[in-house]
Design a protein around this motif. Sequence first.
Motif, short mmCIF file in Angstrom:
data_model
loop_
_atom_site.label_atom_id
_atom_site.label_comp_id
_atom_site.label_asym_id
_atom_site.label_seq_id
_atom_site.Cartn_x
_atom_site.Cartn_y
_atom_site.Cartn_z
N SER A 1 0.82 -1.22 0.00
CA SER A 1 0.00 0.00 0.00
C SER A 1 0.85 1.27 0.00
O SER A 1 0.55 2.24 0.70
N GLY A 2 1.94 1.25 -0.78
CA GLY A 2 2.78 2.43 -0.93
C GLY A 2 3.78 2.66 0.18
O GLY A 2 4.46 3.67 0.19
N LYS A 3 3.88 1.74 1.12
CA LYS A 3 4.84 1.85 2.23
C LYS A 3 5.83 0.69 2.14
O LYS A 3 5.45 -0.44 1.83
N ILE A 4 7.08 0.98 2.42
CA ILE A 4 8.10 -0.08 2.43
C ILE A 4 7.97 -0.83 3.74
O ILE A 4 8.15 -0.26 4.81
N GLN A 5 7.65 -2.12 3.64
CA GLN A 5 7.44 -2.94 4.82
C GLN A 5 8.70 -3.69 5.25
O GLN A 5 8.91 -3.92 6.43
N ARG A 6 9.52 -4.06 4.25
CA ARG A 6 10.68 -4.89 4.57
C ARG A 6 11.75 -4.66 3.51
O ARG A 6 11.45 -4.50 2.34
N ILE A 7 13.00 -4.67 3.98
CA ILE A 7 14.15 -4.58 3.08
C ILE A 7 15.10 -5.70 3.46
O ILE A 7 15.37 -5.91 4.64
N SER A 8 15.58 -6.43 2.48
CA SER A 8 16.61 -7.43 2.77
C SER A 8 17.74 -7.27 1.76
O SER A 8 17.51 -7.03 0.58
N GLU A 9 18.94 -7.38 2.27
CA GLU A 9 20.13 -7.26 1.44
C GLU A 9 20.48 -8.64 0.90
O GLU A 9 20.61 -9.59 1.66
N GLY A 10 20.62 -8.72 -0.41
CA GLY A 10 20.91 -10.00 -1.05
C GLY A 10 19.64 -10.81 -1.20
O GLY A 10 18.67 -10.63 -0.47
N LEU A 11 19.66 -11.70 -2.17
CA LEU A 11 18.49 -12.55 -2.42
C LEU A 11 18.78 -13.96 -1.91
O LEU A 11 19.78 -14.56 -2.28
N ALA A 12 17.90 -14.45 -1.06
CA ALA A 12 17.99 -15.82 -0.57
C ALA A 12 17.04 -16.68 -1.40
O ALA A 12 16.14 -16.14 -2.07
N PRO A 13 17.20 -17.99 -1.39
CA PRO A 13 16.30 -18.85 -2.18
C PRO A 13 14.82 -18.63 -1.86
O PRO A 13 13.98 -18.72 -2.74
N ASN A 14 14.50 -18.30 -0.61
CA ASN A 14 13.09 -18.06 -0.27
C ASN A 14 12.62 -16.68 -0.68
O ASN A 14 11.46 -16.34 -0.47
N ASP A 15 13.49 -15.84 -1.25
CA ASP A 15 13.10 -14.51 -1.71
C ASP A 15 12.69 -14.50 -3.18
O ASP A 15 12.47 -13.45 -3.75
N MET A 16 12.61 -15.64 -3.78
CA MET A 16 12.22 -15.69 -5.19
C MET A 16 10.77 -15.23 -5.32
O MET A 16 9.99 -15.31 -4.40
N GLY A 17 10.46 -14.72 -6.46
CA GLY A 17 9.10 -14.27 -6.69
C GLY A 17 8.96 -12.76 -6.66
O GLY A 17 7.86 -12.27 -6.59
#
Length: 134
Positions: free
Chosen positions: A54-70
């Motif tokens: 809804s236009g707000k940044i909820q989460r930031i993660s550095e690097g992509l993990a296998p569960n971050d696909m999608g």
Amino acid sequence: MNKYGGRKSFDLEWIERWARCVNDDRILPVIGRFFTSRFVLGVDDTEYLIDVRSGKIQRISEGLAPNDMGYDFGLKAPSSAWSKFSQKIPPPMFNDIWAMAHPLHKQLVIDGNTLPFWQNLRALSRMLSLMRQV
């Protein structure tokens, strides 16, 4: 530093400061109320997964993990390009993402599922322009 000013580091701390600036913005809740997406902001070899609800940044993660696909789409550019883009007064060809992505300039790569990118372009542009206030 050049006449436009400059920024050297786009680490997780800087990205989190930008996210606070985005979440404190008074315009984004209006124009971004339907902007719910996961996108990658690439800086050199580092990728930040940005989760927007809804236009707000909820989460930031550095690097992509296998569960971050999608994630939906990615915006990837060298740190030198992001540095120029995020200046208070950006130089020509760095004033918006279209100038950076122009085929003659080729500083920004837009990849992935571009449908949510196009659907939320106004909110995303506002969100990215807030980099200039960090």
